[in-house]
Scaffold this motif. Sequence first.
Motif, PDB file in Angstrom:
ATOM      1  N   LEU A  85      74.067  62.888 -46.784  1.00  9.93           N
ATOM      2  CA  LEU A  85      73.749  64.310 -46.590  1.00  9.93           C
ATOM      3  C   LEU A  85      74.725  65.193 -47.375  1.00  9.93           C
ATOM      4  CD1 LEU A  85      72.035  66.410 -45.064  1.00  9.93           C
ATOM      5  CD2 LEU A  85      73.597  66.204 -43.124  1.00  9.93           C
ATOM      6  N   ALA A  86      76.014  64.830 -47.332  1.00 14.15           N
ATOM      7  CA  ALA A  86      77.023  65.636 -48.032  1.00 14.15           C
ATOM      8  C   ALA A  86      76.703  65.659 -49.530  1.00 14.15           C
ATOM      9  CB  ALA A  86      78.413  65.065 -47.783  1.00 14.15           C
TER      10      ALA A  86
ATOM     11  N   ILE B  55      76.518  71.792 -39.739  1.00 17.32           N
ATOM     12  CA  ILE B  55      75.259  71.036 -39.691  1.00 17.32           C
ATOM     13  C   ILE B  55      75.519  69.657 -39.088  1.00 17.32           C
ATOM     14  CG2 ILE B  55      73.355  70.100 -41.061  1.00 17.32           C
ATOM     15  CD1 ILE B  55      73.910  72.250 -43.163  1.00 17.32           C
ATOM     16  N   THR B  56      74.897  69.390 -37.953  1.00 15.33           N
ATOM     17  CA  THR B  56      75.005  68.064 -37.331  1.00 15.33           C
ATOM     18  C   THR B  56      74.249  67.056 -38.183  1.00 15.33           C
ATOM     19  OG1 THR B  56      75.015  69.129 -35.167  1.00 15.33           O
ATOM     20  CG2 THR B  56      74.564  66.762 -35.192  1.00 15.33           C
ATOM     21  N   VAL B  57      74.809  65.860 -38.334  1.00 15.30           N
ATOM     22  CA  VAL B  57      74.101  64.797 -39.050  1.00 15.30           C
ATOM     23  C   VAL B  57      72.920  64.359 -38.185  1.00 15.30           C
ATOM     24  CG1 VAL B  57      74.287  62.463 -40.015  1.00 15.30           C
ATOM     25  CG2 VAL B  57      76.251  64.042 -40.146  1.00 15.30           C
ATOM     26  N   GLY B  58      71.723  64.466 -38.747  1.00 21.00           N
ATOM     27  CA  GLY B  58      70.534  64.101 -37.973  1.00 21.00           C
ATOM     28  C   GLY B  58      70.108  62.677 -38.252  1.00 21.00           C
TER      29      GLY B  58
ATOM     30  N   LEU C 274      65.627  68.479 -43.878  1.00 20.90           N
ATOM     31  CA  LEU C 274      66.566  69.596 -44.069  1.00 20.90           C
ATOM     32  C   LEU C 274      66.788  69.825 -45.566  1.00 20.90           C
ATOM     33  CD1 LEU C 274      68.883  71.546 -42.947  1.00 20.90           C
ATOM     34  CD2 LEU C 274      70.405  69.614 -43.360  1.00 20.90           C
ATOM     35  N   ILE C 275      67.054  68.754 -46.297  1.00 19.43           N
ATOM     36  CA  ILE C 275      67.321  68.895 -47.730  1.00 19.43           C
ATOM     37  C   ILE C 275      66.080  69.448 -48.441  1.00 19.43           C
ATOM     38  CG2 ILE C 275      67.819  67.600 -49.862  1.00 19.43           C
ATOM     39  CD1 ILE C 275      70.274  68.115 -48.068  1.00 19.43           C
ATOM     40  N   LYS C 276      64.910  68.951 -48.038  1.00 19.73           N
ATOM     41  CA  LYS C 276      63.665  69.443 -48.656  1.00 19.73           C
ATOM     42  C   LYS C 276      63.519  70.952 -48.421  1.00 19.73           C
ATOM     43  CE  LYS C 276      58.814  68.068 -48.854  1.00 19.73           C
ATOM     44  NZ  LYS C 276      58.109  68.997 -47.966  1.00 19.73           N
ATOM     45  N   GLN C 277      63.755  71.358 -47.178  1.00 19.32           N
ATOM     46  CA  GLN C 277      63.647  72.794 -46.858  1.00 19.32           C
ATOM     47  C   GLN C 277      64.647  73.601 -47.693  1.00 19.32           C
ATOM     48  OE1 GLN C 277      64.153  72.938 -42.594  1.00 19.32           O
ATOM     49  NE2 GLN C 277      62.104  72.163 -42.188  1.00 19.32           N
TER      50      GLN C 277
END
Length: 351
Positions: free
Chosen positions: A273-274, A330-333, A341-344
């Motif tokens: 995610l990072a 941002i909590t890791v989902g 999230l990244i797409k959004q």
Amino acid sequence: MPFDLNALTRPNIRNLVPYSSARDEFHGDANIFLDANENSLGSPLTKWYNRYPDPLQMAVKEKISAIKGVPVKGIFLGNGSDEAIDILYRAFCEPGMDNVIVCPPTYGMYEVSARINNVMVKKVNLTPAFQLDMEALEEAIDLNTKIIWLCSPNNPTGNSLNRKDVEVILNNFDGIVVIDEAYINFSRQRSFIPELPEYPNLVVLQTLSKAWGLAALRIGMAFAGEAIIQIMNRIKPPYNISQAAQELALQALDHVEEVNEMIRILVDERSTLAKALEKLDMVEKVYPSDANFLLVKTRDASGLYNYLAGRGTVVRNRSNVTLCEGCLRITVGTPAENGQLIKQLEEYIMP
Ligand SMILES: Cc1ncc(COP(=O)(O)O)c(C=O)c1O
């Protein structure tokens, strides 16, 4: 002045005759219990829930003791860590007289709980690198400073505090030093639990709410020397952990391997995610994290927050918090949630 737990404890607590419950008073075998004004017929759920639970949660503590390597007498269980935080105030801080030190930006309950207990809060901000400002801390401590709250890994910054700095405080401060390790399982840093025998002024907080995935059960753990734990037990409400929570915790604590696997997945996801966040134009910086969340400095935190919320994704806007201007937490989902999230965020058009 050396550490003196008796002197540190509020006189009303020192002299308190704690409530003695029916379950405290009788030890032995019996099969007719007419001592606690429970409903002898049972309950609409199952017959077991008509009885009050074990006030000291011995079975749960025995399992925690085996996992953490802390004697049962060095463990306090609270209705979440938040109850342990409140109890530490009530044990050691005289309202309207004593003070504590918190190091913003950090977990908000240290301050809220102080305000509820009418205890003064001295704020010693972390440095821009989110580490302890040792000189400012030394200056802030006075004779009425009873607790220093340290959070490592820290919420909302995600980093761990330098161990050497924490040791300097433990060695030199005569009050209580609380190290809140709510996120320790996601960190490469060692817990301070093994140091407990060396420091009679140390309280380590951990919780089943994060790595263990049991936030709804509300079980927080305080680890400390037996003397501090005894004081906390005198203050707590007699049945502060429900029978249902104790039973579920007992089951969950047999699953260390599954929990370790979840931790591995979340730590992997954290770095994926990072990396994905770092590629985005609106992201200025992703701070290194030892926790299950990332602090992300953005060009427009409030705009991003509202945009994500409009798409059904909730993050925490921390942009009004000291040293966190422009930051979202941002909590890791799950892998799927992180992908969404990244797409959004990729579809976000900067104003
Ligand atoms: C640093 C820290 N300590 C404690 C807590 C609360 O833990 P609990 O759920 O055990 O009350 C949190 C929750 O977010 C936290 O961030």
